[in-house]
Design a protein around this motif. Structure first.
Motif, PDB file in Angstrom:
ATOM      1  N   PHE B 212       0.928  -1.057  -0.086  1.00  0.00           N
ATOM      2  CA  PHE B 212      -0.024   0.091   0.185  1.00  0.00           C
ATOM      3  C   PHE B 212       0.934   1.298  -0.005  1.00  0.00           C
ATOM      4  O   PHE B 212       2.202   1.193   0.118  1.00  0.00           O
ATOM      5  CB  PHE B 212      -1.077   0.051   1.205  1.00  0.00           C
ATOM      6  CG  PHE B 212      -0.220   0.062   2.381  1.00  0.00           C
ATOM      7  CD1 PHE B 212       0.025   1.061   3.223  1.00  0.00           C
ATOM      8  CD2 PHE B 212       0.025  -1.266   3.181  1.00  0.00           C
ATOM      9  CE1 PHE B 212       0.656   1.217   4.315  1.00  0.00           C
ATOM     10  CE2 PHE B 212       0.304  -1.036   4.414  1.00  0.00           C
ATOM     11  CZ  PHE B 212       0.902   0.067   5.058  1.00  0.00           C
ATOM     12  N   VAL B 213       0.254   2.313  -0.441  1.00  0.00           N
ATOM     13  CA  VAL B 213       0.824   3.442  -0.286  1.00  0.00           C
ATOM     14  C   VAL B 213       0.301   4.404   0.903  1.00  0.00           C
ATOM     15  O   VAL B 213      -0.973   4.369   1.279  1.00  0.00           O
ATOM     16  CB  VAL B 213       1.025   4.445  -1.453  1.00  0.00           C
ATOM     17  CG1 VAL B 213       1.895   3.830  -2.464  1.00  0.00           C
ATOM     18  CG2 VAL B 213      -0.670   4.552  -2.070  1.00  0.00           C
ATOM     19  N   ALA B 214       0.997   5.182   1.491  1.00  0.00           N
ATOM     20  CA  ALA B 214       0.301   5.994   2.603  1.00  0.00           C
ATOM     21  C   ALA B 214       0.194   7.646   2.028  1.00  0.00           C
ATOM     22  O   ALA B 214       1.166   8.129   1.202  1.00  0.00           O
ATOM     23  CB  ALA B 214       1.331   6.272   3.794  1.00  0.00           C
ATOM     24  N   VAL B 215      -1.145   8.076   2.548  1.00  0.00           N
ATOM     25  CA  VAL B 215      -1.233   9.606   1.678  1.00  0.00           C
ATOM     26  C   VAL B 215      -1.955  10.119   2.919  1.00  0.00           C
ATOM     27  O   VAL B 215      -2.114   9.672   4.052  1.00  0.00           O
ATOM     28  CB  VAL B 215      -2.433   9.542   0.870  1.00  0.00           C
ATOM     29  CG1 VAL B 215      -1.869   8.408  -0.469  1.00  0.00           C
ATOM     30  CG2 VAL B 215      -3.786   8.860   1.184  1.00  0.00           C
ATOM     31  N   ALA B 216      -1.673  11.561   3.099  1.00  0.00           N
ATOM     32  CA  ALA B 216      -2.401  12.454   4.158  1.00  0.00           C
ATOM     33  C   ALA B 216      -4.002  12.344   3.873  1.00  0.00           C
ATOM     34  O   ALA B 216      -4.409  12.283   2.874  1.00  0.00           O
ATOM     35  CB  ALA B 216      -1.701  13.728   3.901  1.00  0.00           C
ATOM     36  N   ARG B 217      -4.570  11.879   5.054  1.00  0.00           N
ATOM     37  CA  ARG B 217      -6.024  12.098   5.017  1.00  0.00           C
ATOM     38  C   ARG B 217      -6.616  13.454   4.802  1.00  0.00           C
ATOM     39  O   ARG B 217      -6.101  14.226   5.405  1.00  0.00           O
ATOM     40  CB  ARG B 217      -6.570  11.466   6.345  1.00  0.00           C
ATOM     41  CG  ARG B 217      -8.093  11.778   6.706  1.00  0.00           C
ATOM     42  CD  ARG B 217      -8.899  10.426   6.055  1.00  0.00           C
ATOM     43  NE  ARG B 217     -10.132  10.338   6.847  1.00  0.00           N
ATOM     44  CZ  ARG B 217     -11.248  11.061   6.609  1.00  0.00           C
ATOM     45  NH1 ARG B 217     -11.399  11.988   5.735  1.00  0.00           N
ATOM     46  NH2 ARG B 217     -12.142  10.846   7.324  1.00  0.00           N
ATOM     47  N   GLU B 218      -7.644  13.654   3.705  1.00  0.00           N
ATOM     48  CA  GLU B 218      -8.151  14.984   3.625  1.00  0.00           C
ATOM     49  C   GLU B 218      -9.213  14.917   4.441  1.00  0.00           C
ATOM     50  O   GLU B 218     -10.077  14.160   4.628  1.00  0.00           O
ATOM     51  CB  GLU B 218      -8.384  15.196   2.167  1.00  0.00           C
ATOM     52  CG  GLU B 218      -7.524  14.798   1.120  1.00  0.00           C
ATOM     53  CD  GLU B 218      -7.014  15.657   0.133  1.00  0.00           C
ATOM     54  OE1 GLU B 218      -8.104  16.949   0.109  1.00  0.00           O
ATOM     55  OE2 GLU B 218      -6.082  15.799  -0.754  1.00  0.00           O
ATOM     56  N   GLY B 219      -9.473  15.782   5.169  1.00  0.00           N
ATOM     57  CA  GLY B 219     -10.662  16.213   6.135  1.00  0.00           C
ATOM     58  C   GLY B 219     -10.466  15.284   7.257  1.00  0.00           C
ATOM     59  O   GLY B 219      -9.426  14.819   7.621  1.00  0.00           O
ATOM     60  N   GLY B 220     -11.368  14.826   7.989  1.00  0.00           N
ATOM     61  CA  GLY B 220     -11.625  13.939   8.893  1.00  0.00           C
ATOM     62  C   GLY B 220     -10.983  14.621  10.272  1.00  0.00           C
ATOM     63  O   GLY B 220     -10.758  15.529  10.335  1.00  0.00           O
ATOM     64  N   TYR B 221     -10.779  13.484  11.045  1.00  0.00           N
ATOM     65  CA  TYR B 221     -10.226  14.107  12.506  1.00  0.00           C
ATOM     66  C   TYR B 221      -9.027  14.486  12.522  1.00  0.00           C
ATOM     67  O   TYR B 221      -8.130  13.955  11.818  1.00  0.00           O
ATOM     68  CB  TYR B 221     -10.235  12.544  13.135  1.00  0.00           C
ATOM     69  CG  TYR B 221      -9.799  12.753  14.802  1.00  0.00           C
ATOM     70  CD1 TYR B 221     -10.735  13.293  15.611  1.00  0.00           C
ATOM     71  CD2 TYR B 221      -8.484  12.497  15.116  1.00  0.00           C
ATOM     72  CE1 TYR B 221     -10.488  13.461  17.009  1.00  0.00           C
ATOM     73  CE2 TYR B 221      -8.239  12.532  16.658  1.00  0.00           C
ATOM     74  CZ  TYR B 221      -9.106  13.061  17.515  1.00  0.00           C
ATOM     75  OH  TYR B 221      -8.700  13.165  18.654  1.00  0.00           O
ATOM     76  N   GLN B 222      -8.801  15.532  13.404  1.00  0.00           N
ATOM     77  CA  GLN B 222      -7.589  16.093  13.692  1.00  0.00           C
ATOM     78  C   GLN B 222      -7.029  16.181  15.050  1.00  0.00           C
ATOM     79  O   GLN B 222      -7.824  16.499  16.050  1.00  0.00           O
ATOM     80  CB  GLN B 222      -7.704  17.519  13.379  1.00  0.00           C
ATOM     81  CG  GLN B 222      -8.142  18.020  11.884  1.00  0.00           C
ATOM     82  CD  GLN B 222      -7.718  19.447  11.629  1.00  0.00           C
ATOM     83  OE1 GLN B 222      -7.304  20.219  12.306  1.00  0.00           O
ATOM     84  NE2 GLN B 222      -8.101  19.810  10.268  1.00  0.00           N
ATOM     85  N   PHE B 223      -5.919  15.385  15.201  1.00  0.00           N
ATOM     86  CA  PHE B 223      -5.364  15.033  16.388  1.00  0.00           C
ATOM     87  C   PHE B 223      -4.491  16.255  17.156  1.00  0.00           C
ATOM     88  O   PHE B 223      -3.585  16.683  16.368  1.00  0.00           O
ATOM     89  CB  PHE B 223      -4.642  13.838  16.426  1.00  0.00           C
ATOM     90  CG  PHE B 223      -3.968  13.299  17.936  1.00  0.00           C
ATOM     91  CD1 PHE B 223      -4.845  13.149  18.739  1.00  0.00           C
ATOM     92  CD2 PHE B 223      -2.633  13.476  17.995  1.00  0.00           C
ATOM     93  CE1 PHE B 223      -4.181  12.994  20.278  1.00  0.00           C
ATOM     94  CE2 PHE B 223      -1.979  13.141  19.428  1.00  0.00           C
ATOM     95  CZ  PHE B 223      -2.772  12.796  20.564  1.00  0.00           C
ATOM     96  N   LYS B 224      -5.016  16.647  18.217  1.00  0.00           N
ATOM     97  CA  LYS B 224      -4.073  17.959  18.760  1.00  0.00           C
ATOM     98  C   LYS B 224      -3.825  17.274  20.292  1.00  0.00           C
ATOM     99  O   LYS B 224      -4.429  17.466  21.107  1.00  0.00           O
ATOM    100  CB  LYS B 224      -5.193  19.013  19.027  1.00  0.00           C
ATOM    101  CG  LYS B 224      -5.572  19.690  17.639  1.00  0.00           C
ATOM    102  CD  LYS B 224      -6.375  20.789  17.866  1.00  0.00           C
ATOM    103  CE  LYS B 224      -7.231  21.111  16.439  1.00  0.00           C
ATOM    104  NZ  LYS B 224      -8.761  20.215  16.461  1.00  0.00           N
ATOM    105  N   PRO B 225      -2.614  16.942  20.152  1.00  0.00           N
ATOM    106  CA  PRO B 225      -2.010  16.148  21.401  1.00  0.00           C
ATOM    107  C   PRO B 225      -2.141  17.588  22.665  1.00  0.00           C
ATOM    108  O   PRO B 225      -1.861  18.469  22.284  1.00  0.00           O
ATOM    109  CB  PRO B 225      -0.484  16.131  21.364  1.00  0.00           C
ATOM    110  CG  PRO B 225      -0.088  16.438  19.911  1.00  0.00           C
ATOM    111  CD  PRO B 225      -1.430  16.844  19.077  1.00  0.00           C
TER     112      PRO B 225
END
Ligand SMILES: [Mg+2]
Ligand SMILES: [Mg+2]
Ligand SMILES: [Mg+2]
Lengths: 226, 226
Positions: B212-225
């Motif tokens: 598989f290739v990894a791509v940046a998710r467009e939209g969706g959840y944003q994690f803020k530590p």
């Protein structure tokens, strides 16, 4: 969607969505919703038996379930209602002593929430029967005595926000169930207990009922606290 | 069962089942197996894209998957093999920074393990193609460089014990997938990375491949530590 419990592939259960329940378990209120998954093998229909595994202190959590109709991901709050097919009265049974142990260790909740028969579920209620899901009474009695008696008016995060949050992480599909959290009054259900739950509207009219008896699980997992 | 990823209702993933992996994450070895659930919406077929959500440090965990044929509960170790339909090569993608945060807080792992596309999965391998599931090589490369290269000989709890344990808690159904844990070498997958996994037998013959290739998710959840 009357057959959601047979056809759905996941149960997404929200934690800590009523302030009084957060206090009674000495938890802190979340800044954003959080959830855990329960397997669909945990469903048991009204009139059935909830099996309490050996060594487990099982707690009742009566909850409003939201049945997903149209699936989707990145569902905006404004669109959330169009993804709801209806509702169901449910109990999120919880192995509280096992859950306490795994929480201390930073381990998953999946077993503590996922035993067979740990999601008693009422009949499907079409959306048009519940014009306002935030004016409902959720009650649970054990052997005739009230244990939980709350209002969905007290949900911290409302249903569109829950659907937005979940679907920003995992796609929701037709037949999935979202459990929206429990009001205060959770407590132990023991083998031999008879449990009755009612969902009623603001006028007191019964919208759904759910009942089960608790029995000791024969065989299966044995919890030995450490 | 070639269609398990479309038909199965749950993914039960075992944690900490290889000693070297337990050490690399500074975890302690469990006395009994433990598991978490991943939603079936996290499946992505070989050749697809894994989407990395905003702010998430995503780790690869290459694993041997066991596909359940005949369902059951309270399955004895001696009977476990008759419930196995076959195998599949899988990656248990993990939002490691989110997982670290929820572990500290005693919260569920469901989001950290359950994002869309977080379970890349290879083709179904019928059981008769793998006479000995404990002599297999599991490898994972990122952009051509080996990151994981372990043997299923090093599993702490073997497959019959895992099936016995899971089915003592929740009924296993046809099409369910059991992920058996990852060997050491886990690490980050970043957008733009190309990932290749191979399952091979003791003689080095390839039994399955998964890429598989990894791509940046467009939209969706944003994690803020926090
Ligand atoms: Mg609950
Ligand atoms: Mg969990
Ligand atoms: Mg894993």
């Amino acid at each position: 969607m009357a057959t959601f419990a047979r056809q759905g592939r996941k149960i997404v259960a929200i934690g800590r969505n009523y302030a009084e329940h957060i206090k009674e378990l000495n938890n802190t209120a979340p800044k954003e919703p959080f959830f855990f998954l329960k397997p669909t093998t945990s469903y048991v229909s009204s009139g059935g038996k909830v099996e309490i595994p050996s060594g487990i202190i099982a707690h009742h959590e009566v909850e409003l379930g939201v049945v997903i109709g149209k699936g989707g991901r990145d569902i905006a709050q404004a669109d959330a209602e169009s993804h709801v097919a209806g509702y169901a009265l449910a109990v999120d049974m919880t192995a509280r002593n096992l859950q306490d142990q795994v929480k201390k260790r930073g381990l998953p909740w999946s077993a503590a929430k996922g035993f067979d028969s740990f999601t008693p579920i009422g009949s499907f209620i079409p959306k048009d029967k519940i014009p306002d899901p935030y004016s409902l009474n959720l009650s649970l009695k054990i052997n005739g005595a009230f244990k939980q008696n709350g209002s969905t008016a007290d949900m911290i995060f409302k249903i569109p926000r829950l659907i937005e949050h979940i679907s920003s992480i995992m796609t929701l599909e037709e037949g999935d169930l979202v459990l929206t959290g429990t009001p205060s009054g959770v407590g132990q259900v023991s083998p031999g207990d008879s449990v009755q739950c009612v969902l009623a509207d603001a006028a007191g009219t019964e919208l759904a009922a759910l009942e089960f008896v608790a029995v000791a699980r024969e065989g299966g997992y044995q919890f030995k606290p450490e």
